[in-house]
Design a protein around this motif. Structure first.
Motif, PDB file in Angstrom:
ATOM      1  N   ASP A  99      25.580  48.875  82.891  1.00 41.48           N
ATOM      2  CA  ASP A  99      25.949  49.445  81.587  1.00 41.48           C
ATOM      3  C   ASP A  99      26.261  48.343  80.582  1.00 41.48           C
ATOM      4  O   ASP A  99      25.909  48.437  79.410  1.00 41.48           O
ATOM      5  N   GLY A 100      26.907  47.275  81.060  1.00 39.73           N
ATOM      6  CA  GLY A 100      27.263  46.161  80.175  1.00 39.73           C
ATOM      7  C   GLY A 100      26.050  45.470  79.594  1.00 39.73           C
ATOM      8  O   GLY A 100      26.009  45.174  78.394  1.00 39.73           O
ATOM      9  N   ILE A 101      25.023  45.222  80.415  1.00 45.51           N
ATOM     10  CA  ILE A 101      23.857  44.525  79.875  1.00 45.51           C
ATOM     11  C   ILE A 101      23.041  45.450  78.978  1.00 45.51           C
ATOM     12  O   ILE A 101      22.501  44.999  77.962  1.00 45.51           O
TER      13      ILE A 101
ATOM     14  N   ALA B 141      15.124  42.857  82.141  1.00 45.00           N
ATOM     15  CA  ALA B 141      15.153  44.121  81.390  1.00 45.00           C
ATOM     16  C   ALA B 141      13.837  44.299  80.639  1.00 45.00           C
ATOM     17  O   ALA B 141      13.472  43.454  79.824  1.00 45.00           O
ATOM     18  N   ARG B 142      13.135  45.356  80.943  1.00 43.62           N
ATOM     19  CA  ARG B 142      11.970  45.729  80.133  1.00 43.62           C
ATOM     20  C   ARG B 142      12.521  46.536  78.964  1.00 43.62           C
ATOM     21  O   ARG B 142      13.290  47.484  79.164  1.00 43.62           O
ATOM     22  N   CYS B 143      12.140  46.150  77.747  1.00 45.95           N
ATOM     23  CA  CYS B 143      12.731  46.766  76.568  1.00 45.95           C
ATOM     24  C   CYS B 143      11.671  47.214  75.579  1.00 45.95           C
ATOM     25  O   CYS B 143      10.556  46.679  75.544  1.00 45.95           O
TER      26      CYS B 143
ATOM     27  N   GLU C  79      23.376  46.075  71.322  1.00 45.00           N
ATOM     28  CA  GLU C  79      24.199  45.502  70.249  1.00 45.00           C
ATOM     29  C   GLU C  79      23.555  44.266  69.616  1.00 45.00           C
ATOM     30  O   GLU C  79      23.616  44.083  68.407  1.00 45.00           O
ATOM     31  N   GLU C  80      22.959  43.410  70.438  1.00 46.86           N
ATOM     32  CA  GLU C  80      22.471  42.131  69.932  1.00 46.86           C
ATOM     33  C   GLU C  80      21.030  42.150  69.446  1.00 46.86           C
ATOM     34  O   GLU C  80      20.649  41.319  68.624  1.00 46.86           O
ATOM     35  N   THR C  81      20.208  43.098  69.951  1.00 43.28           N
ATOM     36  CA  THR C  81      18.784  43.102  69.568  1.00 43.28           C
ATOM     37  C   THR C  81      18.287  44.443  69.052  1.00 43.28           C
ATOM     38  O   THR C  81      17.157  44.521  68.579  1.00 43.28           O
ATOM     39  N   ASN C  82      19.071  45.501  69.204  1.00 42.18           N
ATOM     40  CA  ASN C  82      18.673  46.854  68.823  1.00 42.18           C
ATOM     41  C   ASN C  82      17.641  47.464  69.779  1.00 42.18           C
ATOM     42  O   ASN C  82      17.139  48.543  69.534  1.00 42.18           O
ATOM     43  N   LEU C  83      17.311  46.781  70.865  1.00 39.43           N
ATOM     44  CA  LEU C  83      16.298  47.278  71.792  1.00 39.43           C
ATOM     45  C   LEU C  83      16.906  48.221  72.825  1.00 39.43           C
ATOM     46  O   LEU C  83      18.093  48.113  73.165  1.00 39.43           O
ATOM     47  N   GLU C  84      16.070  49.117  73.315  1.00 38.53           N
ATOM     48  CA  GLU C  84      16.473  50.033  74.380  1.00 38.53           C
ATOM     49  C   GLU C  84      15.825  49.583  75.687  1.00 38.53           C
ATOM     50  O   GLU C  84      14.644  49.218  75.722  1.00 38.53           O
ATOM     51  N   VAL C  85      16.585  49.645  76.760  1.00 37.28           N
ATOM     52  CA  VAL C  85      16.106  49.229  78.078  1.00 37.28           C
ATOM     53  C   VAL C  85      15.326  50.374  78.713  1.00 37.28           C
ATOM     54  O   VAL C  85      15.821  51.488  78.822  1.00 37.28           O
TER      55      VAL C  85
ATOM     56  N   ALA D  34      20.458  38.939  80.337  1.00 37.46           N
ATOM     57  CA  ALA D  34      19.184  39.642  80.455  1.00 37.46           C
ATOM     58  C   ALA D  34      18.022  38.748  80.060  1.00 37.46           C
ATOM     59  O   ALA D  34      18.022  38.156  78.983  1.00 37.46           O
ATOM     60  N   LEU D  35      17.048  38.669  80.958  1.00 42.89           N
ATOM     61  CA  LEU D  35      15.746  38.145  80.607  1.00 42.89           C
ATOM     62  C   LEU D  35      14.985  39.370  80.110  1.00 42.89           C
ATOM     63  O   LEU D  35      14.662  40.255  80.890  1.00 42.89           O
TER      64      LEU D  35
END
Length: 177
Positions: free
Chosen positions: A82-84, A119-121, A90-96, A46-47
Motif C-alpha cells: 500500500d505504501g509504494i 511496478a507496472r504503471c 503521490e509522486e508521479t500521478n501513475l496508477e499501479v 519502486a522500479l
C-alpha cells in the motif's frame, strides 16, 4: 551512531552505553531506562515500468544529472504494498497495474531498510513538487548503482537476462534522455 543528545523521557544528557552487546545512546539514570535503539527505518522503492521503459526521477535536492527510483517512508498501519502504491501515485500521478517484490536491501549510510518492488504503471505522468524531472530509460540502457535501490535495479535486470555493469552513483549521462 545517533545524534540524539538528551533523553526524551527525563531530559538527562544521554551517554554511550553498552546495551545488548552494542554501544547505544541511553539514559544513564537507571530509573528512567530510556534506550535509543536507532533501528533502521523501512523505506519502500519502486522500479516503475511505464510503456516498456523504466521511469527514473530526480528529487529537487539532487544534482541535475542524478536520477533514481521512486521511494518513500511507510506510514503507520500501512503495508509495504500500500505504501509504494501511495508513493507512486503521490509522486508521479501513475496508477499501479502490477506489483512484484524485487527484494529487501540495506542502505546503511542512511540507516534504512529498503523494500523494493517492480511496478507496472499506467496513466499520465505528473510530478509532485518533491520531484523536478524524470527520464524514461530503455531497460537495456539502465546502469544500476552500487548502493541502496541500485541493487533492486540490478535484480530486475538479472531477472530479465539483461547484462549490466554497476556504476558508482545514479547519475545519467547528458545524452541518456
Amino acid at each position: 551512531m545517533s545524534l540524539l543528545k538528551y533523553c526524551p523521557q527525563c531530559a538527562a544528557a544521554l551517554a554511550d552505553l553498552e546495551i545488548a552487546g552494542r554501544r547505544r545512546r541511553a539514559c544513564p539514570d537507571r530509573a528512567c531506562g530510556y534506550v535509543h535503539w536507532d533501528n533502521p527505518l523501512p523505506v519502500v522503492a519502486a522500479l516503475i515500468e511505464y510503456d516498456g521503459q523504466v521511469l527514473l526521477a530526480r528529487n529537487a535536492a539532487w544534482p541535475e544529472d542524478m536520477f533514481a527510483l521512486i521511494t518513500g517512508f511507510l506510514e503507520r498501519d500501512e503495508t509495504p504494498e500500500d505504501g509504494i502504491r501511495r508513493e507512486i501515485r503521490e509522486e508521479t500521478n501513475l496508477e499501479v497495474s502490477g506489483l512484484t517484490l524485487l527484494g529487501v536491501y540495506e542502505f546503511m549510510r542512511k540507516n534504512e531498510l529498503i523494500i523494493a518492488y517492480h511496478a507496472r504503471c499506467e496513466g499520465e505522468i505528473v510530478l509532485s513538487d518533491e520531484l523536478v524531472d524524470y527520464r524514461l530509460i530503455a531497460p537495456h540502457r539502465l546502469r544500476p548503482w552500487r548502493a541502496g535501490t541500485g541493487h533492486a535495479v540490478a535484480e530486475w535486470m538479472r531477472q530479465r537476462g539483461l547484462p549490466f555493469d554497476y556504476v558508482d552513483s545514479p547519475r545519467l549521462p547528458a545524452a541518456e534522455g
